[in-house]
Design a protein around this motif. Structure first.
Motif, PDB file in Angstrom:
ATOM      1  N   ARG A   1      16.121 -32.993  36.814  1.00  0.00           N
ATOM      2  CA  ARG A   1      15.842 -31.582  36.497  1.00  0.00           C
ATOM      3  C   ARG A   1      14.396 -31.337  36.069  1.00  0.00           C
ATOM      4  O   ARG A   1      14.019 -30.200  35.799  1.00  0.00           O
ATOM      5  CB  ARG A   1      16.821 -31.095  35.426  1.00  0.00           C
ATOM      6  N   LYS A   2      13.601 -32.393  36.031  1.00  0.00           N
ATOM      7  CA  LYS A   2      12.192 -32.252  35.638  1.00  0.00           C
ATOM      8  C   LYS A   2      11.450 -31.214  36.496  1.00  0.00           C
ATOM      9  O   LYS A   2      10.727 -30.380  35.953  1.00  0.00           O
ATOM     10  CB  LYS A   2      11.495 -33.616  35.691  1.00  0.00           C
ATOM     11  N   PRO A   3      11.611 -31.229  37.842  1.00  0.00           N
ATOM     12  CA  PRO A   3      10.894 -30.224  38.648  1.00  0.00           C
ATOM     13  C   PRO A   3      11.260 -28.787  38.266  1.00  0.00           C
ATOM     14  O   PRO A   3      10.406 -27.900  38.288  1.00  0.00           O
ATOM     15  CB  PRO A   3      11.318 -30.533  40.086  1.00  0.00           C
ATOM     16  N   ASP A   4      12.526 -28.550  37.893  1.00  0.00           N
ATOM     17  CA  ASP A   4      12.931 -27.200  37.498  1.00  0.00           C
ATOM     18  C   ASP A   4      12.301 -26.814  36.171  1.00  0.00           C
ATOM     19  O   ASP A   4      11.836 -25.684  36.005  1.00  0.00           O
ATOM     20  CB  ASP A   4      14.460 -27.101  37.436  1.00  0.00           C
TER      21      ASP A   4
ATOM     22  N   LYS B   1       8.631 -26.026  36.894  1.00  0.00           N
ATOM     23  CA  LYS B   1       8.445 -24.722  37.556  1.00  0.00           C
ATOM     24  C   LYS B   1       8.629 -23.585  36.554  1.00  0.00           C
ATOM     25  O   LYS B   1       7.869 -22.621  36.555  1.00  0.00           O
ATOM     26  CB  LYS B   1       9.443 -24.553  38.707  1.00  0.00           C
ATOM     27  N   LEU B   2       9.672 -23.697  35.720  1.00  0.00           N
ATOM     28  CA  LEU B   2       9.922 -22.663  34.721  1.00  0.00           C
ATOM     29  C   LEU B   2       8.782 -22.622  33.710  1.00  0.00           C
ATOM     30  O   LEU B   2       8.309 -21.546  33.330  1.00  0.00           O
ATOM     31  CB  LEU B   2      11.263 -22.921  34.020  1.00  0.00           C
ATOM     32  N   ASP B   3       8.321 -23.786  33.283  1.00  0.00           N
ATOM     33  CA  ASP B   3       7.204 -23.874  32.334  1.00  0.00           C
ATOM     34  C   ASP B   3       5.964 -23.183  32.907  1.00  0.00           C
ATOM     35  O   ASP B   3       5.305 -22.401  32.219  1.00  0.00           O
ATOM     36  CB  ASP B   3       6.914 -25.347  32.038  1.00  0.00           C
TER      37      ASP B   3
ATOM     38  N   TYR C   1      23.460 -27.255  33.058  1.00  0.00           N
ATOM     39  CA  TYR C   1      22.567 -26.157  33.422  1.00  0.00           C
ATOM     40  C   TYR C   1      21.401 -26.113  32.444  1.00  0.00           C
ATOM     41  O   TYR C   1      21.320 -26.921  31.524  1.00  0.00           O
ATOM     42  CB  TYR C   1      23.317 -24.817  33.467  1.00  0.00           C
ATOM     43  N   ILE C   2      20.500 -25.167  32.667  1.00  0.00           N
ATOM     44  CA  ILE C   2      19.342 -24.957  31.786  1.00  0.00           C
ATOM     45  C   ILE C   2      19.491 -23.562  31.191  1.00  0.00           C
ATOM     46  O   ILE C   2      19.821 -22.612  31.914  1.00  0.00           O
ATOM     47  CB  ILE C   2      18.022 -25.082  32.571  1.00  0.00           C
ATOM     48  N   SER C   3      19.296 -23.439  29.876  1.00  0.00           N
ATOM     49  CA  SER C   3      19.396 -22.141  29.213  1.00  0.00           C
ATOM     50  C   SER C   3      18.023 -21.685  28.752  1.00  0.00           C
ATOM     51  O   SER C   3      17.194 -22.497  28.352  1.00  0.00           O
ATOM     52  CB  SER C   3      20.318 -22.226  27.996  1.00  0.00           C
TER      53      SER C   3
ATOM     54  N   VAL D   1      15.656 -23.432  39.480  1.00  0.00           N
ATOM     55  CA  VAL D   1      14.694 -22.325  39.456  1.00  0.00           C
ATOM     56  C   VAL D   1      14.693 -21.596  40.804  1.00  0.00           C
ATOM     57  O   VAL D   1      14.548 -20.382  40.861  1.00  0.00           O
ATOM     58  CB  VAL D   1      13.279 -22.828  39.087  1.00  0.00           C
ATOM     59  N   ASP D   2      14.895 -22.340  41.895  1.00  0.00           N
ATOM     60  CA  ASP D   2      14.884 -21.735  43.233  1.00  0.00           C
ATOM     61  C   ASP D   2      15.963 -20.672  43.400  1.00  0.00           C
ATOM     62  O   ASP D   2      15.882 -19.834  44.295  1.00  0.00           O
ATOM     63  CB  ASP D   2      15.058 -22.808  44.308  1.00  0.00           C
ATOM     64  N   GLU D   3      17.006 -20.701  42.560  1.00  0.00           N
ATOM     65  CA  GLU D   3      18.083 -19.710  42.643  1.00  0.00           C
ATOM     66  C   GLU D   3      17.732 -18.426  41.894  1.00  0.00           C
ATOM     67  O   GLU D   3      18.439 -17.428  42.004  1.00  0.00           O
ATOM     68  CB  GLU D   3      19.383 -20.293  42.052  1.00  0.00           C
TER      69      GLU D   3
END
Length: 157
Positions: free
Chosen positions: A21-24, A27-29, A87-89, A124-126
């Motif tokens: 999940r590091k890439p997500d 991207k969010l960061d 998931y990520i919150s 993040v792509d979603e």
């Protein structure tokens, strides 16, 4: 249900905790840093047991302090990003006219689920990054407008 625990002592080790999940997170960061450049990133260590707030570690953007109902000073991020088991919150600490800033964006972010002042996603792509970018920019603006825009966090435990 035991809470998902991220063992990290820096933003870098938080990103590295789950390589899948590091890439997500990255991207969010990048989106948060671009959309709210004045909210400084830091590792939020979680609040100690017996105090208001959430116990888990997260990546925080824009640390601030508020007084709990007991009068205790609590540090909390304006925006917080937390890995959960599946998931990520993302947590938002500001309100607009007394309502969580996220309310106006519910269902428009591409989120998996939305809660009070937060939403969750898998990838993040979603997400609708235009809407998310607007939400993040608005959050920085409301925070800078002053304390009237900060939520009552004693409800969050």
């Amino acid at each position: 249900v035991p809470m998902f625990k991220v063992d990290a002592d820096s933003i870098k080790s938080y990103f590295d905790f789950d390589p899948r999940r590091k890439p997500d997170l990255e991207k969010l960061d990048a989106l948060i840093r671009t959309s709210a450049p004045r909210l400084a990133p830091y590792l939020h260590a979680g609040t100690p047991a017996g105090e208001p707030g959430m116990r888990f570690k997260m990546i925080g953007y824009g640390p601030f302090e508020y007084a709990s109902r007991t009068g205790k000073r609590v540090q909390w991020p304006v925006i917080g990003v937390a890995l959960q088991k599946n998931y990520i919150s993302v947590y938002f600490a500001v309100t607009r006219m007394g309502q969580p800033v996220t309310d106006a964006y519910a269902g428009r972010l591409g989120e998996l689920r939305a809660g009070k002042g937060n939403f969750s996603f898998n990838r993040v792509d979603e997400l609708d990054t235009d809407s998310l970018s607007r939400l993040i920019s608005e959050t920085q603006y409301l925070y800078e407008e002053g304390p009237h825009s900060l939520g009552n966090f004693d409800r969050i435990h």
